[in-house]
Design a protein around this motif. Structure first.
Motif, short mmCIF file in Angstrom:
data_model
loop_
_atom_site.label_atom_id
_atom_site.label_comp_id
_atom_site.label_asym_id
_atom_site.label_seq_id
_atom_site.Cartn_x
_atom_site.Cartn_y
_atom_site.Cartn_z
N UNK A 1 -12.05 -21.53 -53.46
CA UNK A 1 -12.94 -20.57 -52.84
C UNK A 1 -12.15 -19.72 -51.86
N UNK A 2 -12.32 -18.42 -51.95
CA UNK A 2 -11.68 -17.50 -51.02
C UNK A 2 -12.57 -17.36 -49.79
N UNK A 3 -12.05 -17.78 -48.66
CA UNK A 3 -12.81 -17.73 -47.41
C UNK A 3 -12.36 -16.52 -46.61
N UNK A 4 -13.34 -15.67 -46.27
CA UNK A 4 -13.05 -14.49 -45.45
C UNK A 4 -14.23 -14.23 -44.52
N UNK A 5 -14.16 -13.15 -43.79
CA UNK A 5 -15.18 -12.86 -42.78
C UNK A 5 -16.57 -12.70 -43.36
N UNK A 6 -16.67 -12.34 -44.65
CA UNK A 6 -17.96 -12.11 -45.29
C UNK A 6 -18.49 -13.34 -46.03
N UNK A 7 -17.76 -14.43 -45.98
CA UNK A 7 -18.19 -15.66 -46.65
C UNK A 7 -19.47 -16.16 -45.99
N UNK A 48 -18.14 -14.04 -40.01
CA UNK A 48 -18.05 -13.02 -38.96
C UNK A 48 -19.17 -13.18 -37.94
N UNK A 49 -20.38 -13.44 -38.40
CA UNK A 49 -21.52 -13.60 -37.48
C UNK A 49 -21.36 -14.87 -36.65
N UNK A 50 -20.86 -15.90 -37.26
CA UNK A 50 -20.63 -17.15 -36.55
C UNK A 50 -19.60 -16.96 -35.43
N UNK A 55 -17.87 -16.49 -29.97
CA UNK A 55 -16.77 -15.91 -29.22
C UNK A 55 -15.41 -16.31 -29.76
N UNK A 56 -15.39 -16.88 -30.96
CA UNK A 56 -14.14 -17.33 -31.57
C UNK A 56 -13.56 -16.25 -32.47
N UNK A 57 -12.26 -16.16 -32.52
CA UNK A 57 -11.56 -15.21 -33.36
C UNK A 57 -11.74 -15.58 -34.84
N UNK A 62 -11.16 -19.16 -39.66
CA UNK A 62 -10.84 -19.27 -41.08
C UNK A 62 -9.66 -20.21 -41.28
N UNK A 63 -8.65 -20.08 -40.44
CA UNK A 63 -7.47 -20.94 -40.53
C UNK A 63 -7.85 -22.40 -40.31
N UNK A 64 -8.67 -22.66 -39.32
CA UNK A 64 -9.09 -24.04 -39.02
C UNK A 64 -9.91 -24.63 -40.16
N UNK A 65 -10.78 -23.83 -40.75
CA UNK A 65 -11.58 -24.30 -41.88
C UNK A 65 -10.66 -24.62 -43.05
#
Length: 72
Positions: A1-7, A48-50, A55-57, A62-65
């Motif tokens: 799965x490709x995880x990005x800001x819109x996931x 992105x909404x999360x 307040x997290x970058x 994404x890296x942590x996930x």
């Protein structure tokens, strides 16, 4: 799965259901996803909404996930 800001979180947890328990280890504010209101928000919320609400970058989250997924 490709995880990005819109996931969408619902898609992420659909593929990795155990990840919902791991979120609180990334950021304490993510404990809210296990509340009744959080469960409702999960259906439409994106990475992105999360990040905006916590307040997290985005790149850090994404890296942590991805790290947690790789470890499993």
């Amino acid at each position: 799965m490709n995880i990005n800001r819109d996931t969408k979180l619902a898609d992420l947890f659909g593929n990795y259901p155990w990840l919902i328990d791991e979120l609180a280890t990334i950021n304490d504010k993510f404990k809210m996803v296990k509340t009744p209101m959080g469960k409702i928000m999960l259906k439409k919320a994106t990475i992105a909404e999360m990040c905006k609400k916590s307040g997290m970058d985005e790149a850090t989250l994404i890296s942590e996930i991805e790290k947690r997924i790789e470890r499993r």
